[in-house]
Motif scaffolding. Structure first.
Motif, PDB file in Angstrom:
ATOM      1  N   PHE A   1     -11.253  -4.459   1.001  1.00 18.19           N
ATOM      2  CA  PHE A   1     -10.599  -3.311   0.373  1.00 18.19           C
ATOM      3  C   PHE A   1     -10.239  -2.272   1.429  1.00 18.19           C
ATOM      4  O   PHE A   1      -9.100  -1.788   1.492  1.00 18.19           O
ATOM      5  N   TRP A   2     -11.203  -1.924   2.283  1.00 18.30           N
ATOM      6  CA  TRP A   2     -10.941  -0.905   3.299  1.00 18.30           C
ATOM      7  C   TRP A   2      -9.935  -1.402   4.340  1.00 18.30           C
ATOM      8  O   TRP A   2      -9.105  -0.622   4.817  1.00 18.30           O
ATOM      9  N   LYS A   3      -9.967  -2.685   4.656  1.00 22.12           N
ATOM     10  CA  LYS A   3      -8.972  -3.240   5.582  1.00 22.12           C
ATOM     11  C   LYS A   3      -7.569  -3.129   4.985  1.00 22.12           C
ATOM     12  O   LYS A   3      -6.620  -2.735   5.664  1.00 22.12           O
ATOM     13  N   ASP A   4      -7.448  -3.505   3.714  1.00 17.09           N
ATOM     14  CA  ASP A   4      -6.147  -3.439   3.051  1.00 17.09           C
ATOM     15  C   ASP A   4      -5.622  -2.011   3.000  1.00 17.09           C
ATOM     16  O   ASP A   4      -4.450  -1.750   3.276  1.00 17.09           O
ATOM     17  N   LEU A   5      -6.495  -1.082   2.630  1.00 20.93           N
ATOM     18  CA  LEU A   5      -6.067   0.313   2.516  1.00 20.93           C
ATOM     19  C   LEU A   5      -5.602   0.849   3.863  1.00 20.93           C
ATOM     20  O   LEU A   5      -4.558   1.507   3.966  1.00 20.93           O
ATOM     21  N   HIS A   6      -6.362   0.549   4.912  1.00 17.82           N
ATOM     22  CA  HIS A   6      -5.985   0.994   6.254  1.00 17.82           C
ATOM     23  C   HIS A   6      -4.612   0.427   6.653  1.00 17.82           C
ATOM     24  O   HIS A   6      -3.742   1.147   7.162  1.00 17.82           O
ATOM     25  N   THR A   7      -4.416  -0.866   6.413  1.00 15.68           N
ATOM     26  CA  THR A   7      -3.154  -1.517   6.768  1.00 15.68           C
ATOM     27  C   THR A   7      -1.999  -0.934   5.962  1.00 15.68           C
ATOM     28  O   THR A   7      -0.912  -0.679   6.498  1.00 15.68           O
ATOM     29  N   THR A   8      -2.213  -0.724   4.679  1.00 13.87           N
ATOM     30  CA  THR A   8      -1.169  -0.179   3.809  1.00 13.87           C
ATOM     31  C   THR A   8      -0.742   1.211   4.254  1.00 13.87           C
ATOM     32  O   THR A   8       0.462   1.503   4.348  1.00 13.87           O
ATOM     33  N   LEU A   9      -1.704   2.077   4.543  1.00  9.31           N
ATOM     34  CA  LEU A   9      -1.364   3.432   4.995  1.00  9.31           C
ATOM     35  C   LEU A   9      -0.599   3.392   6.321  1.00  9.31           C
ATOM     36  O   LEU A   9       0.370   4.139   6.510  1.00  9.31           O
ATOM     37  N   LYS A  10      -1.003   2.495   7.193  1.00 11.28           N
ATOM     38  CA  LYS A  10      -0.316   2.357   8.475  1.00 11.28           C
ATOM     39  C   LYS A  10       1.110   1.863   8.265  1.00 11.28           C
ATOM     40  O   LYS A  10       2.061   2.399   8.854  1.00 11.28           O
ATOM     41  N   ASN A  11       1.268   0.842   7.426  1.00 11.51           N
ATOM     42  CA  ASN A  11       2.599   0.291   7.168  1.00 11.51           C
ATOM     43  C   ASN A  11       3.536   1.321   6.543  1.00 11.51           C
ATOM     44  O   ASN A  11       4.727   1.379   6.871  1.00 11.51           O
ATOM     45  N   LEU A  12       2.993   2.122   5.629  1.00 15.72           N
ATOM     46  CA  LEU A  12       3.807   3.104   4.919  1.00 15.72           C
ATOM     47  C   LEU A  12       3.991   4.401   5.708  1.00 15.72           C
ATOM     48  O   LEU A  12       4.685   5.310   5.245  1.00 15.72           O
ATOM     49  N   ARG A  13       3.354   4.480   6.874  1.00 14.27           N
ATOM     50  CA  ARG A  13       3.472   5.653   7.750  1.00 14.27           C
ATOM     51  C   ARG A  13       3.067   6.925   7.001  1.00 14.27           C
ATOM     52  O   ARG A  13       3.754   7.954   7.049  1.00 14.27           O
ATOM     53  N   THR A  14       1.940   6.855   6.329  1.00 15.45           N
ATOM     54  CA  THR A  14       1.451   7.991   5.544  1.00 15.45           C
ATOM     55  C   THR A  14      -0.066   8.045   5.638  1.00 15.45           C
ATOM     56  O   THR A  14      -0.707   7.077   6.067  1.00 15.45           O
ATOM     57  N   ASP A  15      -0.631   9.166   5.233  1.00 15.50           N
ATOM     58  CA  ASP A  15      -2.094   9.273   5.219  1.00 15.50           C
ATOM     59  C   ASP A  15      -2.649   9.293   3.792  1.00 15.50           C
ATOM     60  O   ASP A  15      -3.842   9.496   3.591  1.00 15.50           O
ATOM     61  N   TYR A  16      -1.760   9.070   2.804  1.00  9.27           N
ATOM     62  CA  TYR A  16      -2.252   8.999   1.419  1.00  9.27           C
ATOM     63  C   TYR A  16      -1.285   8.189   0.563  1.00  9.27           C
ATOM     64  O   TYR A  16      -0.103   8.027   0.882  1.00  9.27           O
ATOM     65  N   LEU A  17      -1.805   7.670  -0.532  1.00  7.14           N
ATOM     66  CA  LEU A  17      -1.013   6.991  -1.550  1.00  7.14           C
ATOM     67  C   LEU A  17      -1.056   7.811  -2.833  1.00  7.14           C
ATOM     68  O   LEU A  17      -2.091   8.376  -3.175  1.00  7.14           O
ATOM     69  N   ASP A  18       0.051   7.884  -3.519  1.00  4.01           N
ATOM     70  CA  ASP A  18       0.045   8.561  -4.811  1.00  4.01           C
ATOM     71  C   ASP A  18      -0.711   7.733  -5.837  1.00  4.01           C
ATOM     72  O   ASP A  18      -1.362   8.294  -6.728  1.00  4.01           O
ATOM     73  N   LEU A  19      -0.623   6.409  -5.707  1.00  4.99           N
ATOM     74  CA  LEU A  19      -1.309   5.519  -6.643  1.00  4.99           C
ATOM     75  C   LEU A  19      -1.731   4.251  -5.912  1.00  4.99           C
ATOM     76  O   LEU A  19      -0.923   3.632  -5.215  1.00  4.99           O
TER      77      LEU A  19
END
Length: 340
Positions: free
Chosen positions: A84-102
């Motif tokens: 879970f934490w690996k996915d979240l880290h990768t997703t934030l990096k890919n999206l060039r953001t430090d947060y997700l709205d959802l």
């Protein structure tokens, strides 16, 4: 331009959401163009997933420097807290953001809950407290999981397949979300490509004021169709209702929704498309599917290992090997008539 409030999140979003699964099939330049055109025309909600190869990266490229102007949702299919934490880290990096709205759990076969042995729900709450996630959602194809998620009020949103081909039980889930003030994100609004009249699909879903359809968009002409409905929304009328009833009759029984959870196939069969070939042959120009390329794809069904992995993974409980066999026989009949 029509907007809705996404349940308890309070997010005000355009009635058209952008489903970013298909943009993994086009170049980054093409994807960025589509995403930015969608934004220029008022679309402000974009749904992707860690599972959608480079979809996240393309969204990140499109909205770099304008993050606060769009709402971005992604998903994790992680089954362990570590992943879970690996996915979240990768997703934030890919999206060039430090947060997700959802952030959503991606089609788990159970409903993650506080204090369960897996610990995913507790992990996502930690991420929310850290500011990495604003709201928590779940995406699912299973009625029992969806119902539990709504009834226990554990999530801010539910993403679930819904179209005019859906069952009465599915519609009850949509209505239950409204009752619980849970944001409802409608996936498979075109039933995985089986619905070809986008105006009819839009008009049907427009009846549900709290539902946010996310349209899977890959081509500019597809985007243009949905943009056009923002200014002149198609409405349900007697003619459209008659077509809905006709479509429901024609598609009664078991049919593949094209969700893709059965893949990959060890025999190389493109299950999602091959298991729907009979429907495609009757709902699209024959010239599209009666080709040498499709004949080769369908022939792979002869190599089915009958391992039943696809059947076990199908969230709709379909007998995929049997469905493939029936579609193959149908294709061969059409192919034979063409080549007489």
């Amino acid at each position: 331009m029509r907007t809705i409030t996404l349940g308890k999140t309070g997010l005000k979003v355009n009635k058209n959401g952008f489903g970013a699964l298909p943009i993994q099939r086009i170049s980054e330049k093409e994807a960025v163009y589509l995403l930015q055109k969608a934004f220029s025309n008022g679309i402000n909600f974009y749904d992707t997933a860690r599972f959608y190869t480079d979809s996240e990266e393309k969204i990140g490229a499109a909205f770099q420097g304008m993050r606060s102007k769009v709402y971005i949702a992604s998903k994790t299919g992680a089954t362990t807290v570590e992943d879970f934490w690996k996915d979240l880290h990768t997703t934030l990096k890919n999206l060039r953001t430090d947060y997700l709205d959802l952030y959503q759990f991606h089609n788990p076969d159970y409903c993650p809950k506080p204090g369960d042995k897996v610990g995913l729900y507790d992990a996502i709450k930690v991420a929310q407290r850290q500011g990495k996630i604003r709201f928590i959602g779940i995406s699912n194809h299973r009625q029992n999981v969806a119902l539990e998620a709504v009834e226990k009020d554990l999530y801010d949103t539910l993403q679930y397949p819904f179209s005019y081909l859906s069952s009465e039980e599915d519609q009850k889930i949509v209505e239950l979300c409204h009752k619980h003030n849970m944001g409802f994100i409608c996936m498979k609004a075109l039933a995985g490509g089986l619905i070809t009249d986008s105006a009819l699909a839009y008009a049907f879903l427009d009846q549900f004021d709290h539902a946010l359809p996310i349209w899977g968009i890959q081509r500019e002409r597809e985007l243009d169709e949905f943009i056009s409905y923002q200014n002149e929304a198609p409405e349900m009328n007697p003619l459209r209702w008659r077509k809905v009833e006709e479509e429901r009759r024609n598609l009664a029984g078991d049919f593949c929704r094209g969700c893709g959870y059965c893949m990959p196939c060890p025999a190389g069969i493109e299950i999602c498309d091959c298991a729907r070939m009979s429907l495609f042959l009757r709902r699209a120009p024959l010239s599209v599917y009666l080709t040498e390329e499709w004949a080769e794809k369908m022939k792979k069904i002869e190599n089915c290992k009958h391992c039943n992995a696809c059947r076990e993974k199908c969230p709709y409980g379909l007998n995929a090997p049997d469905l493939l066999a029936r579609n193959y026989e149908d294709f061969k009949e059409f192919w034979s008539k063409k080549n007489k």
